[in-house]
Design a protein around this motif. Structure first.
Motif, PDB file in Angstrom:
ATOM      1  N   GLY A  94       0.631  -1.054   0.137  1.00 24.05           N
ATOM      2  CA  GLY A  94       0.033  -0.038   0.006  1.00 24.05           C
ATOM      3  C   GLY A  94       0.880   1.395  -0.040  1.00 24.05           C
ATOM      4  N   LEU A  95       1.872   1.358   0.719  1.00 24.73           N
ATOM      5  CA  LEU A  95       2.868   2.399   0.959  1.00 24.73           C
ATOM      6  C   LEU A  95       3.383   2.591  -0.631  1.00 24.73           C
ATOM      7  CD1 LEU A  95       3.930   4.720   2.446  1.00 24.73           C
ATOM      8  CD2 LEU A  95       5.801   2.939   3.367  1.00 24.73           C
ATOM      9  N   ALA A  96       3.904   1.602  -1.031  1.00 28.23           N
ATOM     10  CA  ALA A  96       4.671   1.481  -2.510  1.00 28.23           C
ATOM     11  C   ALA A  96       3.697   2.204  -3.465  1.00 28.23           C
ATOM     12  CB  ALA A  96       5.102   0.349  -2.853  1.00 28.23           C
ATOM     13  N   LEU A  97       2.307   1.674  -3.577  1.00 30.35           N
ATOM     14  CA  LEU A  97       1.207   2.088  -4.308  1.00 30.35           C
ATOM     15  C   LEU A  97       0.913   3.583  -4.179  1.00 30.35           C
ATOM     16  CD1 LEU A  97      -0.622   0.859  -6.573  1.00 30.35           C
ATOM     17  CD2 LEU A  97      -2.206   0.641  -4.836  1.00 30.35           C
ATOM     18  N   PHE A  98       0.827   4.015  -3.117  1.00 31.85           N
ATOM     19  CA  PHE A  98       0.770   5.365  -2.740  1.00 31.85           C
ATOM     20  C   PHE A  98       1.908   6.256  -2.942  1.00 31.85           C
ATOM     21  CE2 PHE A  98       1.113   9.258   0.256  1.00 31.85           C
ATOM     22  CZ  PHE A  98       0.183   9.510   0.091  1.00 31.85           C
ATOM     23  N   ARG A  99       2.948   5.756  -2.849  1.00 34.56           N
ATOM     24  CA  ARG A  99       4.055   6.650  -3.269  1.00 34.56           C
ATOM     25  C   ARG A  99       4.307   6.501  -5.075  1.00 34.56           C
ATOM     26  NH1 ARG A  99       9.507   5.343   0.134  1.00 34.56           N
ATOM     27  NH2 ARG A  99       9.032   6.570   1.837  1.00 34.56           N
ATOM     28  N   SER A 100       3.852   5.529  -5.691  1.00 41.84           N
ATOM     29  CA  SER A 100       4.177   5.735  -7.115  1.00 41.84           C
ATOM     30  C   SER A 100       2.622   6.469  -7.585  1.00 41.84           C
ATOM     31  CB  SER A 100       3.770   4.118  -7.592  1.00 41.84           C
ATOM     32  OG  SER A 100       2.391   3.633  -7.353  1.00 41.84           O
ATOM     33  N   ARG A 101       1.621   6.497  -6.928  1.00 41.33           N
ATOM     34  CA  ARG A 101       0.513   7.370  -7.609  1.00 41.33           C
ATOM     35  C   ARG A 101       0.844   8.616  -7.320  1.00 41.33           C
ATOM     36  NH1 ARG A 101      -3.518   4.251 -10.283  1.00 41.33           N
ATOM     37  NH2 ARG A 101      -3.536   2.122  -9.504  1.00 41.33           N
ATOM     38  N   ARG A 102       1.502   8.985  -6.055  1.00 41.19           N
ATOM     39  CA  ARG A 102       1.942  10.390  -5.855  1.00 41.19           C
ATOM     40  C   ARG A 102       2.856  11.116  -6.903  1.00 41.19           C
ATOM     41  NH1 ARG A 102       4.102  11.551   0.032  1.00 41.19           N
ATOM     42  NH2 ARG A 102       5.594  13.013  -0.958  1.00 41.19           N
ATOM     43  N   ARG A 103       3.779  10.392  -7.307  1.00 44.53           N
ATOM     44  CA  ARG A 103       4.897  10.720  -8.161  1.00 44.53           C
ATOM     45  C   ARG A 103       4.339  10.854  -9.510  1.00 44.53           C
ATOM     46  NH1 ARG A 103      10.775   8.945  -6.135  1.00 44.53           N
ATOM     47  NH2 ARG A 103      10.429   9.031  -4.086  1.00 44.53           N
ATOM     48  N   ALA A 104       3.072  10.133  -9.786  1.00 45.03           N
ATOM     49  CA  ALA A 104       2.998   9.995 -11.226  1.00 45.03           C
ATOM     50  C   ALA A 104       2.136  11.473 -11.568  1.00 45.03           C
ATOM     51  CB  ALA A 104       2.044   9.128 -11.346  1.00 45.03           C
TER      52      ALA A 104
END
Length: 113
Positions: free
Chosen positions: A103-113
């Motif tokens: 979940g944290l990795a998904l949140f970070r990837s969505r935030r940077r996109a």
């Protein structure tokens, strides 16, 4: 006054393979694989593979935790009885870690996109 010796209802040897132990071990290994995928996705926080790894870690974590929780909830005894209690608890712990990392990795990837 003497007290009777209390024993677990269905104790088995340590090396005996039971269905509950196999299910609990599968849940723990699935959740552990999810934790590894979540760690890899978190280490590399950009790209298309990160999103796939994040979802895979999240799914494996939730599945491992739910199956581990089911094993623990239906166990008749404690550790050493052949009910897969130890593997069930491992599945729950690894599953929660995997879900958090994914979940944290998904949140970070969505935030940077």
């Amino acid at each position: 006054m003497s007290y009777p010796l209390l024993l677990a209802v269905s104790t088995v040897d340590a090396g005996t393979v039971t269905v509950d132990r196999v299910v609990a071990t599968a849940a723990a290994l699935t959740a552990l694989a999810g934790a590894v995928l979540g760690g890899l996705a978190l280490a590399r926080s950009t790209g298309h593979r990160v999103t796939r790894r994040s979802f895979a870690a999240l799914a494996a974590g939730v599945a491992g935790a739910l199956v581990g929780l089911l094993v623990v909830a239906t166990a008749d005894g404690g550790p050493g009885t052949g009910n897969g209690v130890v593997g069930g608890y491992a599945g729950v712990v690894f599953g929660l870690v995997a879900a958090a990392l994914g979940g944290l990795a998904l949140f970070r990837s969505r935030r940077r996109a």
